[in-house]
Design a protein around this motif. Structure first.
Motif, mmCIF file in Angstrom:
data_model
loop_
_atom_site.group_PDB
_atom_site.id
_atom_site.type_symbol
_atom_site.label_atom_id
_atom_site.label_comp_id
_atom_site.label_asym_id
_atom_site.label_seq_id
_atom_site.Cartn_x
_atom_site.Cartn_y
_atom_site.Cartn_z
ATOM 1 N N SER A 194 -3.164 -0.864 9.019
ATOM 2 C CA SER A 194 -2.055 -1.190 8.122
ATOM 3 C C SER A 194 -1.924 -0.142 7.024
ATOM 4 C CB SER A 194 -2.270 -2.575 7.506
ATOM 5 O OG SER A 194 -1.281 -2.851 6.548
ATOM 6 N N THR A 195 -3.046 0.210 6.407
ATOM 7 C CA THR A 195 -3.001 1.202 5.338
ATOM 8 C C THR A 195 -2.680 2.594 5.871
ATOM 9 O OG1 THR A 195 -5.418 1.408 5.526
ATOM 10 C CG2 THR A 195 -4.575 -0.049 3.823
ATOM 11 N N SER A 196 -3.049 2.869 7.107
ATOM 12 C CA SER A 196 -2.730 4.166 7.703
ATOM 13 C C SER A 196 -1.230 4.296 7.962
ATOM 14 C CB SER A 196 -3.502 4.351 9.015
ATOM 15 O OG SER A 196 -4.883 4.320 8.790
ATOM 16 N N VAL A 197 -0.640 3.223 8.482
ATOM 17 C CA VAL A 197 0.810 3.223 8.681
ATOM 18 C C VAL A 197 1.521 3.317 7.336
ATOM 19 C CG1 VAL A 197 2.773 1.855 9.489
ATOM 20 C CG2 VAL A 197 0.672 1.951 10.847
ATOM 21 N N ALA A 198 0.938 2.674 6.311
ATOM 22 C CA ALA A 198 1.523 2.722 4.973
ATOM 23 C C ALA A 198 1.555 4.146 4.441
ATOM 24 C CB ALA A 198 0.730 1.829 4.024
ATOM 25 N N MET A 199 0.540 4.949 4.773
ATOM 26 C CA MET A 199 0.515 6.336 4.322
ATOM 27 C C MET A 199 1.691 7.111 4.897
ATOM 28 S SD MET A 199 -2.484 9.173 4.850
ATOM 29 C CE MET A 199 -2.095 9.307 6.590
ATOM 30 N N LEU A 200 2.004 6.869 6.160
ATOM 31 C CA LEU A 200 3.140 7.530 6.790
ATOM 32 C C LEU A 200 4.457 7.020 6.208
ATOM 33 C CD1 LEU A 200 1.907 7.475 10.502
ATOM 34 C CD2 LEU A 200 1.594 9.258 8.782
ATOM 35 N N LEU A 201 4.493 5.714 5.916
ATOM 36 C CA LEU A 201 5.701 5.142 5.320
ATOM 37 C C LEU A 201 5.954 5.728 3.935
ATOM 38 C CD1 LEU A 201 7.998 3.092 5.551
ATOM 39 C CD2 LEU A 201 6.450 1.355 4.614
ATOM 40 N N THR A 202 4.863 5.987 3.207
ATOM 41 C CA THR A 202 4.999 6.609 1.894
ATOM 42 C C THR A 202 5.670 7.970 1.992
ATOM 43 O OG1 THR A 202 2.999 5.495 1.104
ATOM 44 C CG2 THR A 202 3.724 7.427 -0.130
ATOM 45 N N THR A 212 0.820 -1.208 0.000
ATOM 46 C CA THR A 212 0.000 0.000 0.000
ATOM 47 C C THR A 212 0.853 1.256 0.000
ATOM 48 O OG1 THR A 212 -1.705 -1.195 1.248
ATOM 49 C CG2 THR A 212 -1.879 1.198 1.186
ATOM 50 N N SER A 213 1.979 1.214 0.694
ATOM 51 C CA SER A 213 2.840 2.389 0.782
ATOM 52 C C SER A 213 3.432 2.773 -0.569
ATOM 53 C CB SER A 213 3.965 2.146 1.791
ATOM 54 O OG SER A 213 4.816 1.107 1.349
ATOM 55 N N SER A 214 3.543 1.815 -1.489
ATOM 56 C CA SER A 214 4.118 2.108 -2.806
ATOM 57 C C SER A 214 3.068 2.388 -3.866
ATOM 58 C CB SER A 214 4.998 0.934 -3.263
ATOM 59 O OG SER A 214 4.259 -0.270 -3.294
#
Length: 355
Positions: free
Chosen positions: A308-316, A62-64
């Motif tokens: 999971s998708t929320s953390v992915a947004m920060l990782l992005t 999701t982050s990518s």
């Protein structure tokens, strides 16, 4: 409504997090009802490991996604057909599910839980989430005509609250007051992390943008919770079989969208016109992300998917520092802290079963 049928047939309050017992209190296929504590402990450890793997995979994929979507544009627009891209994603997910099933059939044989043949009642529930995901995925591309990337990231967080509310209404899952507070903190943290302190126009979104964002949030929340209800309706059913039928209907509806929206363009220029290497990578990413989402719903739940998708947004945002020279502002660090606190609160705020 179909979800009422599912709700009446199954009592989700009695389902353990490890799917050790079926929805009717009977042992699952392959699980002995009088298992020893050590065997149950091993099953719990294995289940936790599987949840961790699929959740980590979903977070990374999701982050990518956002990065690949941006890279797939040329001169600020999509040169490829969005409807054909969505169809390709569904077709690839369907093919991957069949490959996984073929391996299972060779190693374990064809059983009642992994065979493709099914009843009308079981397969008839899949068109609903398939068409909801179709509309949501199309809106995901067209909303950028009314909002910019920062505003989209902020409005996207509306699905966090909608998922929590629908999770309670449809699946009748009880959420504690601490968990509701964690939801609000998560939404606030993600929003804060995406704010641009140097601009006063981040939230000045046209009315059409707000309408599309709200519709996307509701569609995403309802489709996600409904899909989880379908998947967990029969816990022993192989996840690849469930995915296959969901993706088959996804292909059908996306094919209809191609005929309605891009028929002339596809016939004149070809199905893959405008595709690039980045476009192919984006399609592969979306396909693997979709499978990861279904795995999370099977072995965890929608709440895990949201976090999971929320953390992915920060990782992005962190990855964007190295790829695009993104500046990590104070707002980002504050938002990250709030998100971390909300995740901790949600983990300790789970309602305890009554004895």
């Amino acid at each position: 409504m179909e979800y009422r049928k599912i709700k009446d047939q199954e009592n989700y309050e009695d389902v353990s997090q490890n799917d050790i017992e079926s929805l009717h209190g009977k042992p699952l296929s392959g699980v002995i009802s009088n298992s020893t504590p050590s065997s149950l402990g091993g099953s719990t450890k294995s289940s936790w490991k599987l949840k961790s793997i699929v959740t980590l995979a979903l977070t990374l994929l999701t982050s990518s996604q956002a990065i690949l979507i941006v890279w797939s544009k040329r001169a600020g627009k999509y040169e490829y057909s969005v409807t054909t891209a969505n169809f390709s994603v569904e077709a690839l997910k369907c093919a991957l599910s069949l490959v996984a099933l073929a391996k299972i059939w060779r190693s374990q044989g064809v059983t009642e839980d992994n065979k493709l043949s099914t009843s009308f009642d079981e397969v008839s529930v899949y068109p609903i989430p398939a068409i909801l995901y179709l509309i949501k995925n199309l809106l995901q591309y067209y909303i950028f005509a009314y909002v910019d990337a920062p505003a989209y990231q902020i409005l996207k967080n509306l699905n966090i609250i909608s998922t929590g509310v629908l999770y309670r209404i449809i699946l009748k899952k009880k959420l504690s007051e601490i968990q509701w507070a964690a939801f609000i903190l998560l939404c606030a943290g993600c929003t804060t992390a995406q704010l641009n302190p140097s601009s006063d126009h981040v939230l000045q979104t046209p009315f059409q943008g707000w309408v599309m964002a709200i519709i996307m949030a509701l569609l995403s929340g309802f489709a996600g919770v409904y899909t989880e209800a379908i998947i967990k309706k029969r816990p022993s059913r192989n996840i690849n079989v469930q995915n296959f039928w969901l993706y088959i209907f996804g292909m059908i509806f996306n094919l209809i969208a191609i005929v309605v929206q891009d028929y002339d363009e596809v016939m004149n220029k070809g199905f893959f016109h405008g595709y690039s290497f980045i476009t192919v990578c984006m399609i592969l990413n979306h396909a693997l992300s979709g499978i990861a989402v279904s795995m999370v719903m099977k072995y965890a739940d929608n709440i895990v998917k949201v976090y999971s998708t929320s953390v992915a947004m920060l990782l992005t945002a962190v990855v964007s520092v190295f790829l695009f020279g993104f500046h990590l502002s104070l707002a980002f660090f504050l938002g990250s802290t709030v998100v971390s606190v909300s995740i901790y609160l949600h983990s300790i705020g789970k309602p305890q079963p009554q004895k």
